[in-house]
Design a protein around this motif. Structure first.
Motif, PDB file in Angstrom:
ATOM      1  N   ILE A  63       0.877  -1.168   0.000  1.00  0.00           N
ATOM      2  CA  ILE A  63       0.000   0.000   0.000  1.00  0.00           C
ATOM      3  C   ILE A  63       0.911   1.213   0.000  1.00  0.00           C
ATOM      4  O   ILE A  63       1.860   1.279   0.787  1.00  0.00           O
ATOM      5  N   GLU A  64       0.666   2.140  -0.879  1.00  0.00           N
ATOM      6  CA  GLU A  64       1.461   3.359  -0.933  1.00  0.00           C
ATOM      7  C   GLU A  64       0.612   4.530  -0.468  1.00  0.00           C
ATOM      8  O   GLU A  64      -0.492   4.735  -0.952  1.00  0.00           O
ATOM      9  N   LEU A  65       1.147   5.262   0.487  1.00  0.00           N
ATOM     10  CA  LEU A  65       0.498   6.463   0.988  1.00  0.00           C
ATOM     11  C   LEU A  65       1.406   7.647   0.674  1.00  0.00           C
ATOM     12  O   LEU A  65       2.621   7.561   0.823  1.00  0.00           O
ATOM     13  N   PHE A  66       0.832   8.721   0.250  1.00  0.00           N
ATOM     14  CA  PHE A  66       1.602   9.918  -0.055  1.00  0.00           C
ATOM     15  C   PHE A  66       1.152  11.012   0.901  1.00  0.00           C
ATOM     16  O   PHE A  66      -0.024  11.326   0.988  1.00  0.00           O
ATOM     17  N   TRP A  67       2.102  11.557   1.636  1.00  0.00           N
ATOM     18  CA  TRP A  67       1.790  12.545   2.652  1.00  0.00           C
ATOM     19  C   TRP A  67       2.725  13.731   2.456  1.00  0.00           C
ATOM     20  O   TRP A  67       3.942  13.568   2.466  1.00  0.00           O
ATOM     21  N   PRO A  68       2.172  14.910   2.261  1.00  0.00           N
ATOM     22  CA  PRO A  68       3.037  16.074   2.063  1.00  0.00           C
ATOM     23  C   PRO A  68       3.793  16.420   3.350  1.00  0.00           C
ATOM     24  O   PRO A  68       3.182  16.638   4.396  1.00  0.00           O
ATOM     25  N   HIS A  69       5.097  16.391   3.261  1.00  0.00           N
ATOM     26  CA  HIS A  69       5.931  16.724   4.407  1.00  0.00           C
ATOM     27  C   HIS A  69       7.222  17.339   3.880  1.00  0.00           C
ATOM     28  O   HIS A  69       7.772  16.867   2.888  1.00  0.00           O
ATOM     29  N   SER A  70       7.704  18.368   4.532  1.00  0.00           N
ATOM     30  CA  SER A  70       8.876  19.090   4.034  1.00  0.00           C
ATOM     31  C   SER A  70      10.104  18.181   3.904  1.00  0.00           C
ATOM     32  O   SER A  70      10.903  18.341   2.985  1.00  0.00           O
ATOM     33  N   LEU A  71      10.277  17.218   4.787  1.00  0.00           N
ATOM     34  CA  LEU A  71      11.399  16.292   4.714  1.00  0.00           C
ATOM     35  C   LEU A  71      11.371  15.473   3.434  1.00  0.00           C
ATOM     36  O   LEU A  71      12.399  15.161   2.844  1.00  0.00           O
ATOM     37  N   LEU A  72      10.173  15.155   2.975  1.00  0.00           N
ATOM     38  CA  LEU A  72      10.023  14.281   1.817  1.00  0.00           C
ATOM     39  C   LEU A  72      10.127  15.019   0.481  1.00  0.00           C
ATOM     40  O   LEU A  72      10.197  14.381  -0.565  1.00  0.00           O
ATOM     41  N   LYS A  73      10.170  16.343   0.493  1.00  0.00           N
ATOM     42  CA  LYS A  73      10.240  17.118  -0.746  1.00  0.00           C
ATOM     43  C   LYS A  73      11.563  16.944  -1.471  1.00  0.00           C
ATOM     44  O   LYS A  73      11.658  17.202  -2.657  1.00  0.00           O
ATOM     45  N   LYS A  74      12.582  16.497  -0.789  1.00  0.00           N
ATOM     46  CA  LYS A  74      13.907  16.302  -1.394  1.00  0.00           C
ATOM     47  C   LYS A  74      14.068  14.911  -1.990  1.00  0.00           C
ATOM     48  O   LYS A  74      15.158  14.517  -2.358  1.00  0.00           O
ATOM     49  N   GLY A  75      12.988  14.152  -2.057  1.00  0.00           N
ATOM     50  CA  GLY A  75      13.053  12.831  -2.682  1.00  0.00           C
ATOM     51  C   GLY A  75      13.310  11.694  -1.716  1.00  0.00           C
ATOM     52  O   GLY A  75      13.623  10.587  -2.131  1.00  0.00           O
ATOM     53  N   ILE A  76      13.188  11.946  -0.435  1.00  0.00           N
ATOM     54  CA  ILE A  76      13.356  10.879   0.548  1.00  0.00           C
ATOM     55  C   ILE A  76      12.088  10.040   0.585  1.00  0.00           C
ATOM     56  O   ILE A  76      10.982  10.566   0.616  1.00  0.00           O
ATOM     57  N   VAL A  77      12.262   8.741   0.564  1.00  0.00           N
ATOM     58  CA  VAL A  77      11.144   7.808   0.633  1.00  0.00           C
ATOM     59  C   VAL A  77      11.326   6.963   1.887  1.00  0.00           C
ATOM     60  O   VAL A  77      12.411   6.451   2.145  1.00  0.00           O
ATOM     61  N   ILE A  78      10.274   6.841   2.663  1.00  0.00           N
ATOM     62  CA  ILE A  78      10.312   6.027   3.876  1.00  0.00           C
ATOM     63  C   ILE A  78       9.460   4.781   3.641  1.00  0.00           C
ATOM     64  O   ILE A  78       8.293   4.882   3.290  1.00  0.00           O
ATOM     65  N   ILE A  79      10.069   3.628   3.825  1.00  0.00           N
ATOM     66  CA  ILE A  79       9.378   2.352   3.660  1.00  0.00           C
ATOM     67  C   ILE A  79       9.237   1.723   5.044  1.00  0.00           C
ATOM     68  O   ILE A  79      10.203   1.610   5.775  1.00  0.00           O
ATOM     69  N   ASP A  80       8.028   1.321   5.387  1.00  0.00           N
ATOM     70  CA  ASP A  80       7.773   0.678   6.670  1.00  0.00           C
ATOM     71  C   ASP A  80       7.186  -0.691   6.393  1.00  0.00           C
ATOM     72  O   ASP A  80       6.145  -0.807   5.752  1.00  0.00           O
TER      73      ASP A  80
END
Length: 118
Positions: free
Chosen positions: A8-25
């Motif tokens: 399942i992919e969730l997209f959440w606007p967050h300033s940390l993620l604007k630089k292309g960082i992807v967090i996988i849990d």
């Protein structure tokens, strides 16, 4: 019993993620072959990983989990060597959660157990 969904992919606007960082849990390494394959699939793109240890459950590193963790760490080492030529120690973070559920009189024993196993 399993799920019909691979991920399942969730997209959440967050300033940390604007630089292309992807967090996988993932729900847990060793919980299923599909999840282990998913984690392994993302390793070549990873620059770090966080492994959460359930401190309240036998120090978090039971025999079956230790072998699974060892396989994961070996895969991380192999991928790092192929992609970067080295395995930076800073790329792994081990977090002991549920520490509040460890009886105070056993805290040192559990801590030493986790350190020894890691």
């Amino acid at each position: 019993m399993g799920s019909n969904f691979k991920k399942i992919e969730l997209f959440w606007p967050h300033s940390l993620l604007k630089k292309g960082i992807v967090i996988i849990d993932s729900p847990g390494v060793g919980e299923s072959d599909i999840m282990d394959a998913t984690v392994t699939h993302y390793l070549p793109q990873a620059f770090a990983f966080i492994y959460v240890i359930n401190s309240a459950n036998a120090g978090g590193i039971q025999k079956d989990r230790a072998s699974i963790l060892q396989k994961l760490l070996e895969e991380v080492r192999k991928v790092s060597l192929q992609c970067q030529g080295e395995v930076p120690v800073e790329s792994a973070l081990f977090v002991c959660n549920k520490w509040d559920q460890v009886p105070e009189k056993e805290a040192d024993k559990v801590k030493n157990h986790v350190i020894k196993k890691l």
